[in-house]
Design a protein around this motif. Structure first.
Motif, short mmCIF file in Angstrom:
data_model
loop_
_atom_site.label_atom_id
_atom_site.label_comp_id
_atom_site.label_asym_id
_atom_site.label_seq_id
_atom_site.Cartn_x
_atom_site.Cartn_y
_atom_site.Cartn_z
N GLN A 1 38.65 38.15 43.35
CA GLN A 1 39.70 38.67 44.21
C GLN A 1 39.13 39.52 45.34
OE1 GLN A 1 43.22 40.50 42.54
NE2 GLN A 1 43.01 39.35 40.64
N GLN A 2 38.18 40.37 44.99
CA GLN A 2 37.57 41.23 46.01
C GLN A 2 36.87 40.41 47.07
OE1 GLN A 2 34.86 44.16 44.43
NE2 GLN A 2 34.61 45.21 46.38
N ARG A 3 36.14 39.37 46.64
CA ARG A 3 35.47 38.50 47.60
C ARG A 3 36.48 37.70 48.43
NH1 ARG A 3 32.21 37.44 50.25
NH2 ARG A 3 31.51 35.34 49.68
N GLN B 1 37.76 39.79 51.19
CA GLN B 1 36.77 39.88 52.25
C GLN B 1 36.72 38.61 53.08
OE1 GLN B 1 33.24 40.75 49.99
NE2 GLN B 1 33.75 42.91 49.69
N GLU C 1 36.47 40.37 40.48
CA GLU C 1 35.33 40.16 41.38
C GLU C 1 35.65 39.09 42.42
OE1 GLU C 1 35.24 39.94 38.09
OE2 GLU C 1 34.16 41.75 37.50
N GLN D 1 44.82 42.01 44.18
CA GLN D 1 44.62 42.03 45.62
C GLN D 1 44.98 40.69 46.25
OE1 GLN D 1 40.34 43.52 45.65
NE2 GLN D 1 41.08 44.31 47.60
#
Length: 257
Positions: free
Chosen positions: A129-131, A134, A127, A52
């Motif tokens: 990457q997701q943050r 966001q 993890e 991402q």
């Protein structure tokens, strides 16, 4: 392809590149071709990774005298739903003391007069990457941006900021527990506690005097007095970011193209 290269050459000649000293130096056809090839290879590697968000670095300057390989990082973010890669980066405005945040395509990211046609791609753990995705979709990147720019900004001061420092502090906001990093001071405190150690550079007296007198985008007064007088500057470099990612994020992957 020839028309594309010609158009890119005109663009490269017309744009005063942010982060450069704005000397008019049009790119050659070969430089444009090699830059676009590196951008394409980077996009293919990012697509294949399933990432991402990635930290991507270029070698825009020869920093070998300081023991450094890459000069500048940005945060490559897959722009959904379009699915294209956008590089969010802090750039110095033509050698001034000011900076701003930009969203660029991979092609523009590498169309900057590269010293070496190689890229470093750091893929944080899923993890993180997701943050990061966001965080990049919020106002946090703007809150963590300081417009007062210095190429040698001290890693643990909020007086100035360089491009790599903004990227690292944004990474800190994504890596820390939610709500723990909302300001630059909090980002730097978290980085220190997490074990970040700047890869310092040593700058000779002659170079320091010349830079301070003739370059608006270099300042030294945010550094501790002792190291500053010795010509040692703990600033945020690509090498320092890579070392931190390798040591702190065990699920990260590092690619060199």
């Amino acid at each position: 392809m020839k028309r594309l290269l010609a158009a890119m050459l005109l663009l490269a000649a017309a744009i005063a590149h942010a982060g450069q000293n704005c000397e008019p130096k049009p790119m050659t056809v070969d430089e444009v071709r090699r830059s676009l090839d590196l951008a394409e290879r980077s996009m293919q590697a990012l697509d294949a990774s399933g990432a991402q968000v990635a930290i991507i670095a270029r070698a825009g300057q020869n920093l070998s005298q300081y023991g450094l390989r890459y000069s500048h990082v940005g945060l490559a973010w897959r722009d959904h739903p379009a699915g294209r890669w956008v590089v969010v980066q802090l750039l110095n405005d033509c050698g001034t003391a000011d900076s701003a945040l930009y969203n660029d395509g991979l092609g523009n990211f590498f169309m900057s007069g590269l010293y070496r046609y190689q890229a470093l791609v750091m893929l944080p753990s899923p993890e993180v990457q997701q943050r990061l995705a966001q965080v990049l979709a919020s106002r946090t990147p703007l809150r963590l941006h300081e417009a007062n720019y210095s190429m040698l900004a001290y890693a643990f001061s909020t007086r100035y900021q360089n491009s790599n420092q903004w990227a690292l502090e944004t990474l800190a906001a994504a890596s820390a527990p939610p709500g723990k990093v909302e300001t630059r001071a909090e980002a730097q405190q978290w980085l220190a506690e997490a074990g970040f150690h700047p890869v310092g550079v040593d700058v000779g007296l002659g170079a320091r005097v010349g830079a301070r007198l003739f370059r608006a985008n270099v300042a030294f007064d945010d550094h501790p007095t002792g190291p500053r007088l010795r010509g040692h500057f703990d600033t945020v470099t690509v090498d320092g970011i890579e070392q931190f990612v390798r040591s702190h994020d065990r699920g990260a992957q590092i690619l060199e193209l």
